[in-house]
Write a protein that holds these residues in place. Structure first.
Motif, PDB file in Angstrom:
ATOM      1  N   ARG A 212     -19.780  33.492  53.369  1.00 52.44           N
ATOM      2  CA  ARG A 212     -18.359  33.767  53.124  1.00 52.44           C
ATOM      3  C   ARG A 212     -18.192  34.669  51.917  1.00 52.44           C
ATOM      4  O   ARG A 212     -17.358  35.589  51.917  1.00 52.44           O
ATOM      5  CB  ARG A 212     -17.597  32.451  52.918  1.00 52.44           C
ATOM      6  N   ALA A 213     -18.976  34.435  50.860  1.00 55.08           N
ATOM      7  CA  ALA A 213     -18.878  35.265  49.658  1.00 55.08           C
ATOM      8  C   ALA A 213     -19.314  36.699  49.938  1.00 55.08           C
ATOM      9  O   ALA A 213     -18.775  37.656  49.357  1.00 55.08           O
ATOM     10  CB  ALA A 213     -19.730  34.665  48.546  1.00 55.08           C
ATOM     11  N   ILE A 214     -20.267  36.882  50.839  1.00 54.69           N
ATOM     12  CA  ILE A 214     -20.768  38.221  51.140  1.00 54.69           C
ATOM     13  C   ILE A 214     -19.823  38.969  52.072  1.00 54.69           C
ATOM     14  O   ILE A 214     -19.625  40.185  51.951  1.00 54.69           O
ATOM     15  CB  ILE A 214     -22.185  38.119  51.745  1.00 54.69           C
ATOM     16  N   ARG A 215     -19.197  38.263  52.983  1.00 57.97           N
ATOM     17  CA  ARG A 215     -18.352  38.930  53.980  1.00 57.97           C
ATOM     18  C   ARG A 215     -17.076  39.537  53.395  1.00 57.97           C
ATOM     19  O   ARG A 215     -16.454  40.393  54.031  1.00 57.97           O
ATOM     20  CB  ARG A 215     -18.004  37.945  55.095  1.00 57.97           C
ATOM     21  N   VAL A 216     -16.671  39.132  52.208  1.00 63.76           N
ATOM     22  CA  VAL A 216     -15.471  39.720  51.602  1.00 63.76           C
ATOM     23  C   VAL A 216     -15.787  41.024  50.879  1.00 63.76           C
ATOM     24  O   VAL A 216     -14.867  41.702  50.407  1.00 63.76           O
ATOM     25  CB  VAL A 216     -14.810  38.721  50.619  1.00 63.76           C
ATOM     26  N   LEU A 217     -17.084  41.376  50.790  1.00 62.69           N
ATOM     27  CA  LEU A 217     -17.474  42.609  50.120  1.00 62.69           C
ATOM     28  C   LEU A 217     -17.209  43.808  51.041  1.00 62.69           C
ATOM     29  O   LEU A 217     -17.144  43.671  52.270  1.00 62.69           O
ATOM     30  CB  LEU A 217     -18.960  42.559  49.748  1.00 62.69           C
ATOM     31  N   PRO A 218     -17.101  45.004  50.470  1.00 61.67           N
ATOM     32  CA  PRO A 218     -16.905  46.215  51.282  1.00 61.67           C
ATOM     33  C   PRO A 218     -18.064  46.421  52.258  1.00 61.67           C
ATOM     34  O   PRO A 218     -19.199  45.991  52.016  1.00 61.67           O
ATOM     35  CB  PRO A 218     -16.847  47.336  50.246  1.00 61.67           C
TER      36      PRO A 218
END
Length: 787
Positions: free
Chosen positions: A82-88
């Motif tokens: 989840r933390a990675i998927r919000v990145l560009p």
């Protein structure tokens, strides 16, 4: 694509896991606990999440732990994803590329791939701001292992394949072809016979340079791309052996269950299952491979081909270093891939199935040694003779010893012990060490086992290192280095647990019990011995069970509890396979004679000494002859003992067992005191006392001081910061250092695989020996001593 779990990290023992561990309910077996720590990469959240997911059999250590990350810590991975998927998108693409370059194997191609695809590394800035990863001159460093796994699994299957194909394109340097093949396989859409062949060749190349992680990963991927069920099974067998070599016992066990690797299954049973069943599996597999060797020969293979022992491995043409089932003698790598440099093969035809057979006979020998049923060595030797195979020297020597042919046993064991040149096969070096121990050559045993561990490390065979340390421990004990040996054995214990070798860990626990007995840690000795005996009885392990009982007996002997020592050593003589061990009973004979004489029970002691003396005379070991002379002195009346003691000390002068030499001087000094030869008695007792203080054997030193006081001789006790290492046992010194660094008792217990209660006992012993009352004083004292 099928993900591949990275290898366990044997060195991980983070103190922050302790608090999480206290919330996990009933304690797990120590081996499972350590493997959970390794599988969790030291993350307390992953450990706390994994334990409740274990089945009852997994929690008991009967089944392997889950292999795939999603099964280890699914909630933790979801949080990271989840933390990675919000990145560009550009940031996530670079993280995926970096993760594919590192997971499950390091290929060191990230920067080249970035340049080839003309990607902008500035896109990593959001990941750095979020604390997920940061860029360095060498590539990308992830916050932790779980973040790297999440970055990889966050990508779509198509994106992952694209990243692997990109990485494959830029890997074209010298020695990079196996890693290029890995990425080509990882980027494949489905079954491909051509890729399977390429990956198999790449695995062989990686195996040749000792990269078992890469070889195993290549083998697993080849199996996933194979549409032939028999080929897939053989590939998994190869991957299982590579995985076992690199120290991932849980994954190896899972792969064996999915393959036809019955021979490796026997090896896994030897290291973590029932040793008696392991012997049967290994011997059966040896017979099957020997028969396959006959079938592979053109028009039959004569005795000139079959007359080949495990210590006579010669180089072959072709990949004869790999083996598996009789249908495929190349199914997986094993120790025969490293021939002894001095070997001379008598064969005219290369036959890898035969190599497997003789190697499995050597492993069956180990199983017989662990069980204590040395009669099974005779059984294995008989089978070898029936098949026309010259049995391994250690096996043949043990079989001869069981039959009472001591001179033949000596010659066979000497031949095996002589094969310990540097750079040799680690397994054969371990067997050389075992043979040297049986011959009383402790320097030779140390040399062989040290070389075995070094060779194993150089070849990437992590799993073999603690095996070598098991038998090195005997040599270290006898040659008077209990503190150094204790520290080395404690490190090997962690490695054994981490690599899934609970039976080896049991043996090391018993060795540590003996070291604790020598260094005066009674409570630790009893705890280690109980742990070893409990596991040994459940797994048919007579060797560690006997060694642990001997440790308890020596503790009794060194503290003046002679009745108890005699009872334990008499019981040791009566125990059968799985509970006792003939070799340990033999080694303990000098202590049994001493304890029996102290209690006036000498009838059985005389019979035991007679057999010991026959062996000592046959092998002509100075140390064994010295101990036999000491037994003769103990059994002789009055002044008759003096000449025997002098003979014993003369022989000790040509040997290496310095600790037993000191005990001989102690017993001689005591005898001289009773004979009123005060001057010589004082000299002998002072010499013994000095040796015991050097060895860190306080109970024996106390006995020497008591004898000196009985003579009216002055006794001084040294103290001060400069001799801290002499006043503390190796275990106490490790505990003291950790406590001075701020670790709690529970944190130290996790690191050293002991109970918090035992750590408390250790600290009380440290405080008592150093004359201090607080950890603040401990920090100051260790600082003054430069420790």
């Amino acid at each position: 694509m099928t993900s591949v779990n990275p290898p366990p990290q044997p060195r991980i023992s983070p103190p922050e896991l302790t608090d999480a561990w206290q919330q996990l309910g009933p304690p797990l077996p120590e081996g499972v606990r350590v493997r959970v720590l390794c599988a969790a990469y030291g993350d307390p959240r992953a450990a706390a999440e994994l334990v409740p997911l274990l089945t009852e059999r997994q929690a008991a250590g009967l089944d392997p732990l889950p292999a795939e990350p999603a099964a280890l810590a699914p909630e933790l991975l979801r949080a990271h994803r989840r933390a990675i998927r919000v990145l560009p998108d550009d940031t996530r693409l670079l993280l995926l590329l970096a993760a594919a370059d590192q997971y499950p194997v390091q290929t060191h191609a990230f920067l080249r791939a970035v340049a080839a695809a003309r990607l902008d590394t500035g896109a990593l800035e959001p990941a750095e701001t979020a604390g997920i990863a940061h860029a360095t001159a060498g590539g990308v460093v992830f916050r932790d292992a779980w973040t790297r796994i999440a970055a990889y699994e966050s990508g779509s299957s198509a994106d992952r394949r694209d990243m692997h194909r990109l990485l494959a394109r830029v890997l074209h340097g010298d020695g990079e072809s196996p890693r290029r093949s890995w990425h080509r396989g990882a980027g494949a859409l489905g079954p491909s016979a051509r890729l399977v062949a390429e990956l198999g060749g790449a695995a062989h190349e990686a195996r040749e340079v000792g990269d078992h992680l890469l070889a195993g990963s290549l083998g697993e991927r080849a199996a996933a791309l194979s549409s032939d069920s028999r080929e897939r099974s053989r590939l998994l067998s190869r991957a299982a052996a590579d995985t076992w070599h690199r120290g991932d016992g849980d994954r190896a066990r899972g792969l064996v269950a999915s393959s036809d690797g019955s021979a490796l299954g026997g090896m896994l049973a030897l290291r973590s299952g029932n040793a008696t069943e392991a012997f049967d599996q290994l011997l059966t597999a040896a017979v099957r491979h020997a028969r396959a060797a006959l079938e592979q020969g053109s028009g039959g293979i004569g005795a000139s081909v079959l007359n080949r022992s495990a210590e006579d491995q010669g180089p072959h043409s072709g990949p004869a270093e790999r083996f598996g089932t009789p249908d495929d003698p190349y199914a997986y790598p094993y120790a025969t891939r490293y021939p002894h440099p001095d070997s001379q093969s008598s064969r005219s035809v290369p036959n890898p199935a035969l190599d497997v057979a003789v190697h499995l006979l050597a492993r069956a020998t180990e199983a017989a040694v662990y069980t204590g049923d040395l009669r099974r060595c005779r059984e294995a030797a008989t089978v070898a003779a029936r098949l026309g195979i010259i049995p391994p020297g250690t096996l043949a020597g043990l079989a001869a010893a069981v039959e009472g042919r001591y001179e033949d046993a000596r010659n066979l064991l000497k031949a095996a012990a002589g094969r310990c040149g540097p750079g040799g096969d680690p397994t054969l070096l371990i067997h050389s060490g075992i043979a040297a121990l049986l011959l009383g050559d402790h320097s030779g045993a140390e040399r062989a086992t040290v070389r075995a561990a070094a060779s194993a490390r150089a070849r990437g065979e992590t799993v073999t290192v603690p095996q070598a340390m098991e038998f090195r421990a005997y040599a270290d004990f006898w040659t008077g280095r209990p503190r150094a040996a204790e520290a080395a054995a404690a490190d090997a214990l962690w490695q054994a647990y981490a690599t899934g070798q609970d039976n080896g860990a049991c043996h090391l626990q018993a060795a540590l019990a003996m070291f604790a007995a020598v260094t005066g840690d009674g409570e630790v000795c009893r705890e280690r011995a109980e742990a070893a005996r409990t596991h040994a009885r459940a797994h048919g392990l007579g060797l560690p069970a006997a060694l642990a009982l001997w440790a308890l007996a020596f503790l009794d002997l060194s503290t003046g509890r002679f009745e108890s020592a005699t009872a334990r050593l008499r019981a040791l003589a009566g125990f059968g396979p799985g509970h006792g061990h003939r070799a340990i009973r033999h080694l303990a004979t000098p202590h049994y004679v001493e304890a029996a004489v102290r209690t006036g029970d000498t009838r059985v002691a005389r019979a035991a000494h007679a057999d010991y003396d026959r062996w000592a005379t046959a092998v002509r070991s100075p140390d064994d002859l010295a101990l036999s002379a000491r037994c003769r002195a103990l059994l002789a009346p009055g002044a008759e003992a003096v000449d025997h003691y002098r003979t014993a000390l003369d022989l000790h002068g040509h040997g290496t067992r310095d600790f037993e030499r000191a005990r001989t001087e102690l017993l001689f000094g005591s005898a001289l005191r009773r004979l009123r030869q005060r001057a010589e008695a004082r000299d002998r007792l002072h010499s013994a006392l000095e040796a015991f203080e050097t060895f860190g054997a306080p109970h024996c030193a106390t006995q020497a001081r008591a004898e000196l006081r009985a003579l009216g001789a002055p006794v001084t006790v040294t103290s001060g910061p400069a001799d801290l290492t002499a006043r503390l046992t190796a275990q106490q010194l490790m505990v003291a250092r950790m406590a001075a660094d701020g670790a709690t008792n529970r944190e130290i217990a996790v690191r050293l695989a002991l109970s918090p209660r035992t750590i408390d006992h250790h600290l009380r012993g440290v405080f008592s020996r150093l004359g201090i009352r607080s950890r603040i004083e401990l920090v100051r004292l260790l600082g003054e001593a430069g420790l």
